[in-house]
Design a protein around this motif. Structure first.
Motif, PDB file in Angstrom:
ATOM      1  N   LEU A  40      46.388  34.220  32.976  1.00 42.94           N
ATOM      2  CA  LEU A  40      47.437  34.005  33.965  1.00 42.94           C
ATOM      3  C   LEU A  40      48.773  33.777  33.261  1.00 42.94           C
ATOM      4  N   ASN A  41      49.856  33.897  34.009  1.00 40.94           N
ATOM      5  CA  ASN A  41      51.171  33.797  33.371  1.00 40.94           C
ATOM      6  C   ASN A  41      51.542  32.376  32.946  1.00 40.94           C
ATOM      7  N   ASP A  42      50.700  31.387  33.268  1.00 36.22           N
ATOM      8  CA  ASP A  42      50.976  30.009  32.826  1.00 36.22           C
ATOM      9  C   ASP A  42      50.061  29.583  31.675  1.00 36.22           C
ATOM     10  N   GLY A  43      49.285  30.547  31.119  1.00 38.64           N
ATOM     11  CA  GLY A  43      48.441  30.240  29.974  1.00 38.64           C
ATOM     12  C   GLY A  43      46.995  29.956  30.306  1.00 38.64           C
ATOM     13  N   HIS A  44      46.695  29.654  31.571  1.00 39.51           N
ATOM     14  CA  HIS A  44      45.297  29.491  31.981  1.00 39.51           C
ATOM     15  C   HIS A  44      44.678  30.879  32.174  1.00 39.51           C
ATOM     16  N   SER A  45      43.366  30.921  32.404  1.00 44.82           N
ATOM     17  CA  SER A  45      42.715  32.214  32.618  1.00 44.82           C
ATOM     18  C   SER A  45      41.783  32.134  33.815  1.00 44.82           C
ATOM     19  N   ILE A  46      41.548  33.293  34.435  1.00 45.63           N
ATOM     20  CA  ILE A  46      40.780  33.365  35.677  1.00 45.63           C
ATOM     21  C   ILE A  46      39.633  34.366  35.509  1.00 45.63           C
ATOM     22  N   PRO A  47      38.401  33.989  35.853  1.00 44.45           N
ATOM     23  CA  PRO A  47      37.297  34.960  35.803  1.00 44.45           C
ATOM     24  C   PRO A  47      37.561  36.126  36.755  1.00 44.45           C
ATOM     25  N   ILE A  87      26.317  30.233  41.144  1.00 44.12           N
ATOM     26  CA  ILE A  87      26.515  29.592  39.839  1.00 44.12           C
ATOM     27  C   ILE A  87      25.318  29.858  38.936  1.00 44.12           C
ATOM     28  N   ASP A  88      24.130  29.811  39.511  1.00 42.41           N
ATOM     29  CA  ASP A  88      22.913  30.068  38.724  1.00 42.41           C
ATOM     30  C   ASP A  88      22.913  31.471  38.121  1.00 42.41           C
ATOM     31  N   VAL A  89      23.417  32.469  38.871  1.00 41.09           N
ATOM     32  CA  VAL A  89      23.354  33.847  38.366  1.00 41.09           C
ATOM     33  C   VAL A  89      24.558  34.218  37.500  1.00 41.09           C
ATOM     34  N   GLY A  90      25.523  33.298  37.389  1.00 38.55           N
ATOM     35  CA  GLY A  90      26.608  33.544  36.451  1.00 38.55           C
ATOM     36  C   GLY A  90      28.022  33.505  36.993  1.00 38.55           C
ATOM     37  N   PHE A  91      28.195  33.384  38.314  1.00 35.79           N
ATOM     38  CA  PHE A  91      29.550  33.261  38.843  1.00 35.79           C
ATOM     39  C   PHE A  91      30.162  31.942  38.370  1.00 35.79           C
ATOM     40  N   ARG A  92      31.403  32.011  37.903  1.00 33.25           N
ATOM     41  CA  ARG A  92      32.117  30.798  37.479  1.00 33.25           C
ATOM     42  C   ARG A  92      33.438  30.616  38.219  1.00 33.25           C
ATOM     43  N   HIS A  93      33.762  31.559  39.067  1.00 34.88           N
ATOM     44  CA  HIS A  93      34.982  31.512  39.867  1.00 34.88           C
ATOM     45  C   HIS A  93      34.564  31.364  41.327  1.00 34.88           C
ATOM     46  N   ILE A  94      34.889  30.234  41.926  1.00 34.70           N
ATOM     47  CA  ILE A  94      34.507  29.936  43.312  1.00 34.70           C
ATOM     48  C   ILE A  94      35.773  29.844  44.149  1.00 34.70           C
ATOM     49  N   GLU A 134      34.620  22.085  33.468  1.00 35.89           N
ATOM     50  CA  GLU A 134      35.602  23.016  32.906  1.00 35.89           C
ATOM     51  C   GLU A 134      35.107  24.463  32.888  1.00 35.89           C
ATOM     52  N   ASP A 135      33.802  24.667  33.121  1.00 34.83           N
ATOM     53  CA  ASP A 135      33.277  26.032  33.199  1.00 34.83           C
ATOM     54  C   ASP A 135      33.612  26.700  34.537  1.00 34.83           C
ATOM     55  N   ILE A 136      33.873  25.880  35.545  1.00 35.14           N
ATOM     56  CA  ILE A 136      34.100  26.386  36.900  1.00 35.14           C
ATOM     57  C   ILE A 136      35.584  26.559  37.162  1.00 35.14           C
ATOM     58  N   PHE A 137      35.953  27.724  37.672  1.00 35.24           N
ATOM     59  CA  PHE A 137      37.327  27.966  38.125  1.00 35.24           C
ATOM     60  C   PHE A 137      37.292  27.901  39.645  1.00 35.24           C
ATOM     61  N   TYR A 138      37.876  26.830  40.192  1.00 32.26           N
ATOM     62  CA  TYR A 138      37.801  26.616  41.644  1.00 32.26           C
ATOM     63  C   TYR A 138      39.173  26.848  42.280  1.00 32.26           C
ATOM     64  N   THR A 139      39.198  27.686  43.301  1.00 31.35           N
ATOM     65  CA  THR A 139      40.422  27.970  44.054  1.00 31.35           C
ATOM     66  C   THR A 139      40.331  27.356  45.440  1.00 31.35           C
ATOM     67  N   SER A 140      41.392  26.652  45.840  1.00 27.97           N
ATOM     68  CA  SER A 140      41.527  26.199  47.217  1.00 27.97           C
ATOM     69  C   SER A 140      42.864  26.696  47.753  1.00 27.97           C
ATOM     70  N   LYS A 141      43.063  26.537  49.073  1.00 27.49           N
ATOM     71  CA  LYS A 141      44.272  27.074  49.690  1.00 27.49           C
ATOM     72  C   LYS A 141      44.847  26.092  50.699  1.00 27.49           C
ATOM     73  N   LEU A 142      46.173  26.080  50.754  1.00 28.86           N
ATOM     74  CA  LEU A 142      46.918  25.275  51.716  1.00 28.86           C
ATOM     75  C   LEU A 142      47.019  26.045  53.022  1.00 28.86           C
ATOM     76  N   TRP A 143      46.507  25.452  54.112  1.00 30.03           N
ATOM     77  CA  TRP A 143      46.527  26.174  55.382  1.00 30.03           C
ATOM     78  C   TRP A 143      47.867  25.991  56.098  1.00 30.03           C
ATOM     79  N   SER A 144      48.102  26.841  57.101  1.00 29.29           N
ATOM     80  CA  SER A 144      49.401  26.954  57.753  1.00 29.29           C
ATOM     81  C   SER A 144      49.837  25.690  58.490  1.00 29.29           C
ATOM     82  N   THR A 145      48.915  24.804  58.826  1.00 31.95           N
ATOM     83  CA  THR A 145      49.281  23.572  59.539  1.00 31.95           C
ATOM     84  C   THR A 145      49.859  22.518  58.610  1.00 31.95           C
TER      85      THR A 145
END
Length: 299
Positions: A12-19, A44-51, A79-90
């Motif tokens: 990513l452009n801030d130095g972190h990385s995304i699966p 996660i068991d089968v190898g996904f690290r980006h949720i 630290e193995d998991i890359f977790y994304t959340s989102k801010l909703w419109s409300t």
């Protein structure tokens, strides 16, 4: 924009990385929440690290439990998991942004998220403060068009450029112009709806085209002895796009990981490019009266 092929991540452009391959957790009905927990554990068991999840999905508690259980049983570290959340419109008012993220973190039982997105176009200022506070490692946007991205990038005093733009993207909506613009500005495109699915019956009409039945896609799938879904996912990965894919089916979750295991020839990529028809499965019509509605522009 560099891809680490061994780890299957993009920087990513801030130095972190995304699966590059992410597991989507959106569930359309209340009773499916428990499936969100079970399927996230399988992923996660089968190898996904980006949720990928969101406050709007109303299942962050279940997804958080799945992540915690896989940490506790030693399958992964936080630290193995890359977790994304989102801010909703409300919660777009600046004073609501941090409390909304903190609420998600409480439900998840996590100290931070790896990526926090604006679910629909609004100001980035309060998001920057969440990054400064260590509540999220990176910030990005979702469903922004080129003009809206440009407004952010040209904003005086911009502290952090968004690292990504998460948008609907599949063979029938390949977002080539938006992808070019994002690459030019070191912003990663993240694809949702990558299989052009009809499974979200609340979002699409029954007469919409079923992408995975497309004869051209199916013919290429036969050549590679892969499923049409794997070809559709691989197509996006080779374009330098981070791809989200969801399923409650253990066999399909395992299969989807195989998108990392093969390459499509350039002539087949060109054929797949030709399937684009600028068709949206998720037109978000409920927001089309909003002044920031993003889908009236060409891209």
């Amino acid at each position: 924009m560099r891809m680490n092929s061994k780890a299957q991540k993009m920087e990513l452009n801030d130095g972190h990385s995304i699966p590059v391959l992410g597991f989507g957790t959106y569930a359309t009905e209340e009773h499916l929440k428990i499936k969100s927990m079970d399927s996230t554990k399988v992923a996660i068991d089968v190898g996904f690290r980006h949720i990928d999840c969101s406050h709007f999905y109303q299942n962050e508690e279940e997804v958080g439990k799945a992540i915690r259980s896989k940490i506790e049983d030693g399958t992964v570290k936080r630290e193995d998991i890359f977790y994304t959340s989102k801010l909703w419109s409300t919660s777009h008012r600046p004073e609501l942004v941090r409390p909304s993220l903190e609420s998600s973190l409480r439900k998840l039982n996590l100290d931070y998220v790896d990526l926090y997105l604006i679910h629909f176009p609004v100001s980035l200022k309060a998001m920057e403060k969440c990054k400064d506070a260590g509540l999220t490692k990176s910030i990005g946007v979702s469903n922004f068009n080129r003009r809206q991205l440009e407004m952010i990038l040209n904003k005086p005093g911009l502290k952090y450029k968004p690292v990504c733009n998460q948008v609907e993207c599949h063979l029938y909506l390949n977002q080539s112009k938006l992808l070019d613009y994002c690459k030019m500005n070191d912003i990663i495109l993240v694809a949702y709806g990558a299989l052009g699915t009809q499974r979200y019956k609340t979002c699409v009409n029954e007469d919409t085209p079923v992408l995975l039945d497309d004869p051209v896609l199916c013919a290429i799938a036969r050549k590679y002895k892969r499923t049409p879904a794997l070809i559709a996912l691989r197509y996006q990965l080779q374009r330098g796009i981070v791809v989200l894919v969801k399923s409650f089916n253990e066999e399909r979750i395992r299969e989807n990981m195989q998108a990392l295991d093969f390459q499509l020839a350039s002539d087949h990529m060109k054929i797949l490019d030709g399937l684009n028809r600028n068709f949206r499965y998720f037109p978000a019509d409920m927001f089309n009266a909003h002044p920031s509605f993003p889908f009236f522009d060409e891209y």
